[in-house]
Design a protein around this motif. Structure first.
Motif, PDB file in Angstrom:
ATOM      1  N   GLY A  54      -1.685   6.765  13.531  1.00  0.00           N
ATOM      2  CA  GLY A  54      -0.788   5.945  14.339  1.00  0.00           C
ATOM      3  C   GLY A  54      -1.103   6.149  15.812  1.00  0.00           C
TER       4      GLY A  54
ATOM      5  N   ARG B  14       9.921   8.224  16.088  1.00  0.00           N
ATOM      6  CA  ARG B  14       8.502   7.997  15.826  1.00  0.00           C
ATOM      7  C   ARG B  14       8.203   6.847  14.864  1.00  0.00           C
ATOM      8  NH1 ARG B  14       7.024  13.363  12.205  1.00  0.00           N
ATOM      9  NH2 ARG B  14       7.571  12.452  10.208  1.00  0.00           N
ATOM     10  N   HIS B  15       9.205   6.013  14.610  1.00  0.00           N
ATOM     11  CA  HIS B  15       8.979   4.866  13.727  1.00  0.00           C
ATOM     12  C   HIS B  15       9.094   3.546  14.474  1.00  0.00           C
ATOM     13  CE1 HIS B  15       9.620   7.867  10.537  1.00  0.00           C
ATOM     14  NE2 HIS B  15       8.781   7.095   9.863  1.00  0.00           N
TER      15      HIS B  15
ATOM     16  N   GLY C 134      -2.238  10.143   8.168  1.00  0.00           N
ATOM     17  CA  GLY C 134      -2.114  10.327   6.729  1.00  0.00           C
ATOM     18  C   GLY C 134      -3.414   9.892   6.081  1.00  0.00           C
TER      19      GLY C 134
ATOM     20  N   GLY D  49      -5.359   6.923   7.979  1.00  0.00           N
ATOM     21  CA  GLY D  49      -4.788   6.063   9.001  1.00  0.00           C
ATOM     22  C   GLY D  49      -4.140   6.929  10.065  1.00  0.00           C
TER      23      GLY D  49
ATOM     24  N   GLN E  86       0.933  -3.226   5.509  1.00  0.00           N
ATOM     25  CA  GLN E  86       1.396  -1.875   5.864  1.00  0.00           C
ATOM     26  C   GLN E  86       0.229  -0.987   6.250  1.00  0.00           C
ATOM     27  OE1 GLN E  86       2.998  -1.296   1.884  1.00  0.00           O
ATOM     28  NE2 GLN E  86       4.993  -0.881   2.797  1.00  0.00           N
ATOM     29  N   SER E  87      -0.968  -1.385   5.804  1.00  0.00           N
ATOM     30  CA  SER E  87      -2.169  -0.570   6.009  1.00  0.00           C
ATOM     31  C   SER E  87      -3.346  -1.398   5.536  1.00  0.00           C
ATOM     32  CB  SER E  87      -2.070   0.703   5.168  1.00  0.00           C
ATOM     33  OG  SER E  87      -3.357   1.259   4.939  1.00  0.00           O
TER      34      SER E  87
ATOM     35  N   VAL F 256       0.830  -1.199   0.000  1.00  0.00           N
ATOM     36  CA  VAL F 256       0.000   0.000   0.000  1.00  0.00           C
ATOM     37  C   VAL F 256       0.867   1.252   0.000  1.00  0.00           C
ATOM     38  CG1 VAL F 256      -1.974   1.150   1.100  1.00  0.00           C
ATOM     39  CG2 VAL F 256      -1.630  -1.295   1.441  1.00  0.00           C
TER      40      VAL F 256
ATOM     41  N   HIS G  68      -2.614   0.706  14.065  1.00  0.00           N
ATOM     42  CA  HIS G  68      -3.084   1.609  13.018  1.00  0.00           C
ATOM     43  C   HIS G  68      -4.604   1.731  13.143  1.00  0.00           C
ATOM     44  CE1 HIS G  68      -1.894   2.669   8.575  1.00  0.00           C
ATOM     45  NE2 HIS G  68      -2.405   3.697   9.215  1.00  0.00           N
TER      46      HIS G  68
ATOM     47  N   TYR H 109      -2.702   5.557  -4.999  1.00  0.00           N
ATOM     48  CA  TYR H 109      -4.170   5.534  -4.970  1.00  0.00           C
ATOM     49  C   TYR H 109      -4.807   6.906  -4.731  1.00  0.00           C
ATOM     50  CZ  TYR H 109      -2.829   5.506  -0.082  1.00  0.00           C
ATOM     51  OH  TYR H 109      -2.238   5.818   1.109  1.00  0.00           O
TER      52      TYR H 109
ATOM     53  N   ARG I 134       1.725   7.347  17.973  1.00  0.00           N
ATOM     54  CA  ARG I 134       2.070   8.761  17.759  1.00  0.00           C
ATOM     55  C   ARG I 134       1.053   9.677  18.428  1.00  0.00           C
ATOM     56  NH1 ARG I 134       4.513   9.518  11.670  1.00  0.00           N
ATOM     57  NH2 ARG I 134       6.007   7.800  11.789  1.00  0.00           N
TER      58      ARG I 134
ATOM     59  N   GLY J  22     -10.363   8.301   3.145  1.00  0.00           N
ATOM     60  CA  GLY J  22     -10.140   7.816   4.496  1.00  0.00           C
ATOM     61  C   GLY J  22      -8.753   8.170   4.965  1.00  0.00           C
TER      62      GLY J  22
HETATM   63  O1  4AD Z   1       0.885   7.926   6.208  1.00  0.00           O
HETATM   64  P1  4AD Z   1       0.701   6.434   6.190  1.00  0.00           P
HETATM   65  O2  4AD Z   1       1.779   5.623   5.598  1.00  0.00           O
HETATM   66  O3  4AD Z   1      -0.683   6.196   5.455  1.00  0.00           O
HETATM   67  C1  4AD Z   1      -1.238   4.968   5.205  1.00  0.00           C
HETATM   68  O4  4AD Z   1      -0.794   3.906   5.543  1.00  0.00           O
HETATM   69  C2  4AD Z   1      -2.601   5.056   4.594  1.00  0.00           C
HETATM   70  N1  4AD Z   1      -2.790   3.881   3.724  1.00  0.00           N
HETATM   71  C3  4AD Z   1      -3.618   5.095   5.687  1.00  0.00           C
HETATM   72  C4  4AD Z   1      -5.026   5.235   5.188  1.00  0.00           C
HETATM   73  O5  4AD Z   1      -5.311   6.158   4.460  1.00  0.00           O
HETATM   74  N2  4AD Z   1      -5.906   4.339   5.596  1.00  0.00           N
HETATM   75  O6  4AD Z   1       0.448   5.926   7.665  1.00  0.00           O
HETATM   76  C5  4AD Z   1      -0.612   6.449   8.417  1.00  0.00           C
HETATM   77  C6  4AD Z   1      -0.162   6.775   9.821  1.00  0.00           C
HETATM   78  C7  4AD Z   1       0.949   7.826   9.899  1.00  0.00           C
HETATM   79  O7  4AD Z   1       0.422   9.126   9.835  1.00  0.00           O
HETATM   80  C8  4AD Z   1       1.568   7.517  11.237  1.00  0.00           C
HETATM   81  O8  4AD Z   1       0.822   8.102  12.287  1.00  0.00           O
HETATM   82  C9  4AD Z   1       1.434   6.020  11.329  1.00  0.00           C
HETATM   83  O9  4AD Z   1       0.422   5.630  10.432  1.00  0.00           O
HETATM   84  N3  4AD Z   1       2.685   5.368  10.952  1.00  0.00           N
HETATM   85  C10 4AD Z   1       3.567   4.873  11.835  1.00  0.00           C
HETATM   86  N4  4AD Z   1       3.581   4.850  13.181  1.00  0.00           N
HETATM   87  C11 4AD Z   1       4.624   4.263  13.795  1.00  0.00           C
HETATM   88  N5  4AD Z   1       5.646   3.680  13.144  1.00  0.00           N
HETATM   89  C12 4AD Z   1       5.679   3.674  11.791  1.00  0.00           C
HETATM   90  N6  4AD Z   1       6.680   3.088  11.150  1.00  0.00           N
HETATM   91  C13 4AD Z   1       4.604   4.286  11.075  1.00  0.00           C
HETATM   92  N7  4AD Z   1       4.312   4.454   9.763  1.00  0.00           N
HETATM   93  C14 4AD Z   1       3.142   5.110   9.717  1.00  0.00           C
END
Ligand code: 4AD
Ligand code: MG
Length: 441
Positions: free
Chosen positions: A412, A222-223, A367, A410, A190-191, A170, A229, A341, A415, A408
């Motif tokens: 964290g 923060r990773h 995000g 996601g 990943q999501s 994703v 999620h 997407y 976070r 939509g």
């Molecule tokens: O911005 P990301 O990568 O977005 C998505 O995965 C979308 N597909 C979500 C969606 O639209 N349904 O990840 C979303 C959030 C980030 O803003 C962050 O808060 C968290 O997931 N995140 C992490 N938190 C901790 N460790 C990581 N490695 C993270 N990667 C993303």
């Protein structure tokens, strides 16, 4: 004599009552004629006072921190004191050791305290969790999780549980955890976004609270490699609806969480400065953020002034958020730096209808975006990103069988908690954090 009634600590039994409490020694203070034991049981703390023949016993003289005890005694009220949260104590007339605890007091105290050696703390996470701060964060985490569920139920989203084992990416191939699935290649998700999108047609708006996995090799504040999620997907909306929904959800979750006085007291202790954010949240376009970063001499990753098209890296993003010191909806990122997407903005095809929510102290916590709902456009996006569309047939099909404008996001959870609880790193907000090279305990 029968045993007095067993009570959990922190329950409001009247002074004068004889009770039995079970818990572990949290603090220990020995004086000549008295031993003060602060007992904890996960529900509260209670000061227990041992005097007379009780302190002459071998068990009392050799008590160590974390020893579990059964104590019988009488509750007595304490004169109110400014800094004593407890308004009663237990005068023990009997105790027995349920489970001894090895080790000297210093060793365990050092392990469970913050500010110790980070590796030691991480190796001893199971003991760190016995400390006040770590356990408070976990209780706030439980309350926040509950508040998200409640908020979604109030707004009529249906909870679903998408799979963790998948065969599609994703958020880019670089952070995929790959494994052998009966001889086929598969990944840890990943999501759950793509799966949530497939639910809209028959389940209405949906959400999930599931782990996501990212092979993030760099060690940052923060990773995590595994994080919780919180994702939601909303049907028949426009981009502004998505932003309004996000603002409503974040504010409602904070209100519900802080409405519980015990949880509110944990948040206050962990993060004395926390105040619920003012509405409306600041909305800022990516292009304006680039200008702001240029004006404020905050360079990009190459040390150059920011230019349109640059990724806003973690350091720059956090500096901007810390200076502005309010939640920010950062919107309209360029197509090239965002996922395949994401729907393009009709009035400016260089950018997407996308949003990151940034919080002071942490930066990005959410995000989200509107999704490409046109079949041909999605096919072109796969091609642009070099993605083989074949494994995505089920996702693509959503555009063939009654497509709709939808979007939509996601969030964290760790976070969100790092922000709310004022923690330096998301590692403090996971029960047993998983990040590069750490999978123990
Ligand atoms: O911005 P990301 O990568 O977005 C998505 O995965 C979308 N597909 C979500 C969606 O639209 N349904 O990840 C979303 C959030 C980030 O803003 C962050 O808060 C968290 O997931 N995140 C992490 N938190 C901790 N460790 C990581 N490695 C993270 N990667 C993303
Ligand atoms: Mg993101």
């Amino acid at each position: 004599e029968t045993d007095p009634a067993k009570i959990k600590l922190g329950t409001a039994e009247a002074p004068g009552t004889r009770v039995r409490v079970l818990g572990r020694v949290h603090h220990l203070r020995s004086q000549k004629d008295v031993i003060f034991v602060t007992l904890k049981d996960g529900y509260g703390h209670m000061q227990c006072v041992f005097t007379g023949r009780l302190i002459k016993t071998y068990a009392a003289m050799t008590l160590t921190l974390e020893t579990s005890l059964a104590i019988h005694g009488e509750l007595r009220s304490l004169p109110p004191k400014a800094h004593a949260p407890l308004d009663r104590e237990l005068h023990a007339d009997f105790f027995s050791v349920v489970g001894t605890a090895v080790g000297d007091k210093e060793a365990i105290t050092n392990k469970v305290q913050e500010g110790g050696d980070p590796q030691t703390l991480l190796d001893n996470r199971h003991l760190v969790l016995r400390g006040d701060n770590a356990s408070s964060v976990m209780k706030v985490r439980a309350a926040v999780t509950r508040a998200f569920r409640q908020t979604y139920v109030e707004t009529r989203l249906t909870e679903v549980t998408p799979p963790a084992m998948v065969q599609t990416q994703v958020e880019g191939g670089a952070t995929l955890f790959e494994f052998n699935y009966y001889g086929e290649k598969a990944y840890l998700t990943q999501s759950s976004q793509l799966y949530l999108e497939t639910c809209l047609a028959s389940m209405g708006d949906v959400f999930c609270i599931c782990p996501s996995f990212r092979a993030e090799k760099s060690l940052t504040r923060r990773h995590l490699s595994e994080y919780t999620h919180i994702e939601a997907e909303l049907d028949f909306i426009v981009f502004d609806d998505l932003l309004d929904h996000l603002e409503n959800v974040i504010c409602r979750v904070i209100d519900i969480t802080l409405a519980d006085p015990v949880i509110a007291s944990y948040v206050k202790e962990l993060n004395p400065d926390f105040t619920p954010p003012a509405r409306p949240f600041r909305r800022m376009k990516y292009a304006d953020a680039i200008e702001w970063l240029k004006e404020n001499d905050i360079p990009n990753e190459e040390g150059q002034p920011h230019a349109f098209g640059d990724d806003i890296a973690e350091a720059a993003e956090r500096r901007m958020t810390d200076i502005l010191d309010v939640p920010i909806f950062l919107t309209h990122f360029p197509v090239e730096i965002k996922a395949f997407y994401m729907k393009k903005d009709d009035s400016d095809k260089r950018v997407t209808e996308s949003v990151d929510v940034l919080m002071p102290g942490v930066g990005e916590i959410v995000g989200g975006s509107m999704r490409m709902d046109d079949y041909e456009e999605l096919m072109a996006a796969y091609k642009r990103e070099g993605i083989d569309p074949a494994p995505y047939y089920w996702y693509t099909d959503q555009r063939r069988y009654g497509t709709s404008p939808h979007g939509g996001y996601g969030l964290g959870l760790e976070r969100f908690l790092a922000w709310m609880c004022g923690r330096f790193t998301v590692r403090e907000c996971a029960l047993y954090p998983r990040f590069a090279y750490r999978c123990t305990p």
